[in-house]
Design an enzyme around this catalytic site. Sequence first.
Site, PDB file in Angstrom:
ATOM      1  N   ARG A   1       0.803  -1.230   0.000  1.00  0.00           N
ATOM      2  CA  ARG A   1       0.000   0.000   0.000  1.00  0.00           C
ATOM      3  C   ARG A   1       0.827   1.267   0.000  1.00  0.00           C
ATOM      4  NH1 ARG A   1      -4.169  -1.010   4.704  1.00  0.00           N
ATOM      5  NH2 ARG A   1      -2.226  -1.847   5.464  1.00  0.00           N
TER       6      ARG A   1
ATOM      7  N   LYS B   1       1.157 -20.102   6.464  1.00  0.00           N
ATOM      8  CA  LYS B   1       0.311 -20.116   7.645  1.00  0.00           C
ATOM      9  C   LYS B   1       0.196 -18.734   8.312  1.00  0.00           C
ATOM     10  CE  LYS B   1       2.967 -20.585  11.544  1.00  0.00           C
ATOM     11  NZ  LYS B   1       4.351 -20.374  11.254  1.00  0.00           N
TER      12      LYS B   1
ATOM     13  N   HIS C   1       7.867 -23.796   5.851  1.00  0.00           N
ATOM     14  CA  HIS C   1       9.294 -23.631   5.551  1.00  0.00           C
ATOM     15  C   HIS C   1      10.152 -24.746   6.153  1.00  0.00           C
ATOM     16  CE1 HIS C   1       9.585 -21.635   9.504  1.00  0.00           C
ATOM     17  NE2 HIS C   1      10.884 -21.810   9.424  1.00  0.00           N
TER      18      HIS C   1
ATOM     19  N   GLU D   1      13.060 -23.052  20.888  1.00  0.00           N
ATOM     20  CA  GLU D   1      13.589 -21.739  20.504  1.00  0.00           C
ATOM     21  C   GLU D   1      13.958 -20.964  21.765  1.00  0.00           C
ATOM     22  OE1 GLU D   1      11.449 -19.939  16.900  1.00  0.00           O
ATOM     23  OE2 GLU D   1       9.848 -20.813  18.074  1.00  0.00           O
TER      24      GLU D   1
ATOM     25  N   ASP E   1       0.854 -22.299  15.856  1.00  0.00           N
ATOM     26  CA  ASP E   1       2.026 -21.681  15.237  1.00  0.00           C
ATOM     27  C   ASP E   1       3.043 -22.735  14.801  1.00  0.00           C
ATOM     28  OD1 ASP E   1       3.571 -19.318  14.562  1.00  0.00           O
ATOM     29  OD2 ASP E   1       4.880 -19.802  16.248  1.00  0.00           O
TER      30      ASP E   1
ATOM     31  N   HIS F   1       4.608 -27.372  11.316  1.00  0.00           N
ATOM     32  CA  HIS F   1       5.990 -27.859  11.278  1.00  0.00           C
ATOM     33  C   HIS F   1       6.169 -29.232  11.942  1.00  0.00           C
ATOM     34  CE1 HIS F   1       6.538 -23.838   9.988  1.00  0.00           C
ATOM     35  NE2 HIS F   1       6.763 -23.277  11.142  1.00  0.00           N
TER      36      HIS F   1
ATOM     37  N   LYS G   1       8.774 -21.544  23.049  1.00  0.00           N
ATOM     38  CA  LYS G   1       9.570 -20.322  23.000  1.00  0.00           C
ATOM     39  C   LYS G   1      10.323 -20.213  24.320  1.00  0.00           C
ATOM     40  CE  LYS G   1       7.530 -18.483  19.258  1.00  0.00           C
ATOM     41  NZ  LYS G   1       8.241 -18.538  17.989  1.00  0.00           N
TER      42      LYS G   1
HETATM   43  C1  BG6 Z   1       7.517 -19.863  12.233  1.00  0.00           C
HETATM   44  C2  BG6 Z   1       6.779 -19.493  13.490  1.00  0.00           C
HETATM   45  O1  BG6 Z   1       6.694 -20.592  11.381  1.00  0.00           O
HETATM   46  O2  BG6 Z   1       8.646 -20.640  12.560  1.00  0.00           O
HETATM   47  C3  BG6 Z   1       7.685 -18.762  14.445  1.00  0.00           C
HETATM   48  O3  BG6 Z   1       5.668 -18.677  13.169  1.00  0.00           O
HETATM   49  C4  BG6 Z   1       8.943 -19.552  14.689  1.00  0.00           C
HETATM   50  O4  BG6 Z   1       7.023 -18.511  15.672  1.00  0.00           O
HETATM   51  C5  BG6 Z   1       9.580 -19.964  13.380  1.00  0.00           C
HETATM   52  O5  BG6 Z   1       9.830 -18.742  15.437  1.00  0.00           O
HETATM   53  C6  BG6 Z   1      10.736 -20.910  13.615  1.00  0.00           C
HETATM   54  O6  BG6 Z   1      11.403 -21.120  12.416  1.00  0.00           O
HETATM   55  P1  BG6 Z   1      12.927 -21.522  12.388  1.00  0.00           P
HETATM   56  O7  BG6 Z   1      13.209 -21.759  10.944  1.00  0.00           O
HETATM   57  O8  BG6 Z   1      13.686 -20.370  12.963  1.00  0.00           O
HETATM   58  O9  BG6 Z   1      13.046 -22.739  13.241  1.00  0.00           O
END
Ligand code: BG6
Length: 488
Positions: free
Chosen positions: A51, A151, A181, A219, A238, A243, A337
Site C-alpha cells: 500500500r 500459515k 518452511h 527456541e 504456530d 511444522h 519459545k
Molecule cells: C515460524 C513461526 O513458522 O517458525 C515462528 O511462526 C517460529 O514462531 C519460526 O519462530 C521458527 O522457524 P525456524 O526456521 O527459525 O526454526
Amino acid sequence: MTSKIIPVEPFDYVIFGGTGDLAQRKLLPALYHRDHDGQLPDDARMIGASRGDLSREDYQKIAHDALREHVSEEHRSEESLQRFLNRLDYVRIDATSDGGWDNLQACLEKSTPGKIRAFYLAVGPTLFGSISERLNRFGLVDDNSRVVIEKPLGRDLDSAQKLNSEVGQYFGEKQVFRIDHYLGKETVQNLLALRFANALFEPLWNSSHIDHVQITVAETVGVGDRVGYYNKSGAMRDMVQNHLMQLLCLVAMEAPASADADSIRDEKLKVLRSLKPIPAENTVRAQYHAGAGPDGKVDGYLNELGEDSDTATFVALKAEVENWRWSGVPFYLRTGKRMAMRMSEIVIQFKPVPYSIFGKDAGAPISNRLVLRLQPDESVKQWIMIKDPGPGGMRLKHLPLDMSFAENFEHRSPDAYERLLLDVIRGNQTLFMRRDEVEEAWKWIDPIFEAWEETSHPVSNYTAGTWGPSQSIALIERDHRTWNDGDQ
Ligand code: BG6
C-alpha cells in the site's frame, strides 16, 4: 564439493506485502542468494506490491538495506547487489479495494506472454481470498500462474476449509503452493534421502526395532513484537499443526511410489489419517515466566502481552500412529519459545539389545539412537556402542557416527526459502502441503483444543531459559524414557 546450479525458467515474482518483515528477512535475501549463485535467468523479475506510496527507487533502497542486514558480507558484492536490485519493480496496490490493480496489470503486461507468474501472498490470511479474486478479475491468472500462501492456514478445520475454498475458486490445486518452511530445511529433505536412498534403515524402521520417536523444536526467542498474532495462535497453531506434524509425517510415512509430489503427499496424508485421537492427559501446555533469555533477563509472556491469557507458548504431546508399522511406538513432540537452547531435532530411539553378553565392568549397552539435527549445526548422528580402545579389557562406549554438514560439505547451507521459492517456479509441489493434508492435520488438532476446554486442562508454567514445565518431563518419564535435551 559444490552442487550443480541449474537455472530456472524466466519468471515474475509478485510479492504482496513486499515491504513487510517476511519479504525483507526471508524472501528477498533468498532470491538474492539464488541470483548470486547464477540460478536466475536474465529476465527474472521481482515485483514488490504493497500500500505504501513508494517509487521503484524507494523500493530498491528498502531491498538494499534488507539485503545488507540479512545477507552475510562474504556473499555480498556491490555488483551482485546491483544486479539483483535491477530486477526489482514496485507497484502500489490496495488488496482490499480495486485501487492500483491496473498498475500491476501494466507492470505484468511488460513481460512476454506465457512467462511464469508467481504471486506470493506475504499478507494476513484474511486477504488471501480478496487478492485471489482480484488477480482473477484483472486477468492476471493463467495456466502459468501460481499462488504461494503461508500459515496461519486457518485456526481450525472450518476456517482452513473456507480459506482453501476462497483461493481454490481461482487457482487449481496444482497452482497453490502452501509453504511450510520446515519442509525446505536441508535436514528435513535429508530425512527422505536417509530413509529412501539407503537400504540400511528401512528394515529397522518399525515398531519391532524402534522404541519411540522424539521431535523437538526449541527456541530461545520469545514472542517479541509478534505478540498480537501469537496470542491468537499459540504454540499449537504456530508450530505443531504445521511444522511438527510435517516432520512426524516424514518420519512415519511409508515408502512412496516415487519422489513426485503427490506420491509423497499421499503417504503423508495416510499418516495423518492414522493419528490416534489424543486425550488431554497426553498433552502439556504451558507459558513462560520471567527468566533468562540468550542476552540476559527476560519478561514473562503475560507481562509482554499486558493482559491475561491462556495461550500456550510451550506444548508437549504424546502422539500415536495407529497402523501396522507404528502401533505401540509413541511419538513425543514438544515445542516452545524461551527454552534453554535453540535446537530442533528428530530422535529415533531404537530398542535395546535383547541381552548383554558383556560383564558389568564393560558397562551396559546403551540403545542406539539416530539423531537428525535440523538446527543449529545441521547433522545426522547415528549413536552406536563400540569398544573403548586400550588394553584394559572390554569397556563399552556410546559414540556417534557423525555426519555434520558444515564439516562434510563446503558450500553454505541454503535457507529453506531458497529451495522453496524456486520450487514454485519449477512447479514442484513436493515440499508444499496439499489441501487435504492441511485439513486432515486440523482434524487431529481441533479435538485437542476441545479437550483442553472441556477438561479445563491447566496451563502450566516454566521459567524462561529452561526445557519447559515439569509436566513435560513427567509426560515422557512416566513411560521410563527421557527427553534428549540437545546432549546427544
Ligand atoms: C515460524 C513461526 O513458522 O517458525 C515462528 O511462526 C517460529 O514462531 C519460526 O519462530 C521458527 O522457524 P525456524 O526456521 O527459525 O526454526
